[in-house]
Motif scaffolding. Sequence first.
Motif, PDB file in Angstrom:
ATOM      1  N   ALA A 251      30.927  83.244  -5.912  1.00 44.60           N
ATOM      2  CA  ALA A 251      31.988  82.264  -6.566  1.00 44.60           C
ATOM      3  C   ALA A 251      33.557  83.016  -6.098  1.00 44.60           C
ATOM      4  O   ALA A 251      34.372  82.433  -5.756  1.00 44.60           O
ATOM      5  CB  ALA A 251      32.117  81.857  -7.962  1.00 44.60           C
TER       6      ALA A 251
ATOM      7  N   ALA B 187      31.919  81.125 -13.006  1.00 43.85           N
ATOM      8  CA  ALA B 187      30.809  80.290 -12.227  1.00 43.85           C
ATOM      9  C   ALA B 187      29.810  79.502 -13.036  1.00 43.85           C
ATOM     10  O   ALA B 187      28.633  79.711 -12.579  1.00 43.85           O
ATOM     11  CB  ALA B 187      30.433  81.082 -10.928  1.00 43.85           C
TER      12      ALA B 187
ATOM     13  N   LYS C 185      34.341  76.946 -11.798  1.00 45.39           N
ATOM     14  CA  LYS C 185      33.482  76.339 -10.558  1.00 45.39           C
ATOM     15  C   LYS C 185      33.215  75.108 -11.344  1.00 45.39           C
ATOM     16  O   LYS C 185      32.833  74.996 -12.530  1.00 45.39           O
ATOM     17  CB  LYS C 185      32.371  77.392 -10.392  1.00 45.39           C
ATOM     18  CG  LYS C 185      31.702  76.593  -9.039  1.00 45.39           C
ATOM     19  CD  LYS C 185      30.745  77.398  -8.952  1.00 45.39           C
ATOM     20  CE  LYS C 185      29.710  76.766  -7.362  1.00 45.39           C
ATOM     21  NZ  LYS C 185      29.245  75.493  -7.650  1.00 45.39           N
ATOM     22  N   ARG C 186      33.501  74.153 -10.788  1.00 48.53           N
ATOM     23  CA  ARG C 186      32.993  72.656 -11.052  1.00 48.53           C
ATOM     24  C   ARG C 186      31.693  72.434 -10.534  1.00 48.53           C
ATOM     25  O   ARG C 186      31.245  72.670  -9.165  1.00 48.53           O
ATOM     26  CB  ARG C 186      33.846  71.523 -10.376  1.00 48.53           C
ATOM     27  CG  ARG C 186      35.209  71.796 -11.142  1.00 48.53           C
ATOM     28  CD  ARG C 186      36.354  70.723 -10.809  1.00 48.53           C
ATOM     29  NE  ARG C 186      35.636  69.381 -10.691  1.00 48.53           N
ATOM     30  CZ  ARG C 186      35.804  68.321  -9.892  1.00 48.53           C
ATOM     31  NH1 ARG C 186      36.867  68.559  -9.011  1.00 48.53           N
ATOM     32  NH2 ARG C 186      35.199  67.276 -10.387  1.00 48.53           N
TER      33      ARG C 186
ATOM     34  N   THR D 285      30.600  70.679  -6.255  1.00 50.64           N
ATOM     35  CA  THR D 285      31.361  71.133  -5.369  1.00 50.64           C
ATOM     36  C   THR D 285      31.372  72.538  -5.162  1.00 50.64           C
ATOM     37  O   THR D 285      31.468  73.334  -5.935  1.00 50.64           O
ATOM     38  CB  THR D 285      32.783  70.703  -5.456  1.00 50.64           C
ATOM     39  OG1 THR D 285      33.537  70.927  -4.265  1.00 50.64           O
ATOM     40  CG2 THR D 285      33.305  71.249  -6.865  1.00 50.64           C
TER      41      THR D 285
ATOM     42  N   PRO E 123      36.464  75.794  -3.465  1.00 54.29           N
ATOM     43  CA  PRO E 123      37.373  75.892  -4.733  1.00 54.29           C
ATOM     44  C   PRO E 123      38.380  75.370  -4.687  1.00 54.29           C
ATOM     45  O   PRO E 123      39.127  75.450  -5.826  1.00 54.29           O
ATOM     46  CB  PRO E 123      37.504  77.807  -4.247  1.00 54.29           C
ATOM     47  CG  PRO E 123      36.279  78.130  -3.327  1.00 54.29           C
ATOM     48  CD  PRO E 123      36.034  76.761  -2.520  1.00 54.29           C
TER      49      PRO E 123
ATOM     50  N   TRP F 148      38.011  73.184  -7.829  1.00 55.66           N
ATOM     51  CA  TRP F 148      37.563  73.701  -8.991  1.00 55.66           C
ATOM     52  C   TRP F 148      38.716  73.628 -10.092  1.00 55.66           C
ATOM     53  O   TRP F 148      39.877  73.338  -9.452  1.00 55.66           O
ATOM     54  CB  TRP F 148      37.271  75.167  -8.789  1.00 55.66           C
ATOM     55  CG  TRP F 148      35.879  75.393  -7.878  1.00 55.66           C
ATOM     56  CD1 TRP F 148      35.179  74.369  -7.330  1.00 55.66           C
ATOM     57  CD2 TRP F 148      35.369  76.632  -7.577  1.00 55.66           C
ATOM     58  NE1 TRP F 148      34.203  74.913  -6.607  1.00 55.66           N
ATOM     59  CE2 TRP F 148      34.228  76.145  -6.709  1.00 55.66           C
ATOM     60  CE3 TRP F 148      35.847  77.618  -7.887  1.00 55.66           C
ATOM     61  CZ2 TRP F 148      33.456  77.402  -5.998  1.00 55.66           C
ATOM     62  CZ3 TRP F 148      34.903  78.970  -7.054  1.00 55.66           C
ATOM     63  CH2 TRP F 148      33.731  78.471  -6.384  1.00 55.66           C
ATOM     64  N   HIS F 149      38.554  73.765 -11.274  1.00 53.78           N
ATOM     65  CA  HIS F 149      39.794  73.867 -12.312  1.00 53.78           C
ATOM     66  C   HIS F 149      40.491  75.049 -12.507  1.00 53.78           C
ATOM     67  O   HIS F 149      39.643  76.071 -12.249  1.00 53.78           O
ATOM     68  CB  HIS F 149      39.165  73.439 -13.638  1.00 53.78           C
ATOM     69  CG  HIS F 149      38.586  71.857 -13.703  1.00 53.78           C
ATOM     70  ND1 HIS F 149      37.672  71.311 -14.152  1.00 53.78           N
ATOM     71  CD2 HIS F 149      39.028  70.793 -12.774  1.00 53.78           C
ATOM     72  CE1 HIS F 149      37.462  70.092 -14.044  1.00 53.78           C
ATOM     73  NE2 HIS F 149      38.254  69.713 -13.300  1.00 53.78           N
TER      74      HIS F 149
END
Length: 115
Positions: free
Chosen positions: A12, A54, A91-92, A95, A98, A101-102
């Motif tokens: 990640a 992650a 990490k979402r 998906t 990156p 990602w939030h």
Amino acid sequence: MTNPPRKKGTAAETAVVKWLRANGFGAADRQPLRGTRDCGDITACPGIIIEVKAHALRTGVPTDAQLATWMRQTETERGNADADYGVLVVKRPGTADPGRWHAYVTAGDIALILP
């Protein structure tokens, strides 16, 4: 024997560094572990560190307790690095990008970043 959570975290962090470099942060780099004086997972640029999580989150969103813990960790590492800002990237699920990602920062930091 490889530590699976560490391997996932490294993957990640590497993905975030590649994304940052491709999006204008050419000096972005992973940071070595420093024990209790950890300075974040990534230096995005001078003054900004990034902590990457992650963890497998079924809902894709950390609980309030997880977020509070991770934000405290990010703030501690920001201080250790003597950086101006600390960003938590989570990490979402679903998906590998990156850029989707939030990212979490404090409202106070947003007020300082925005003109």
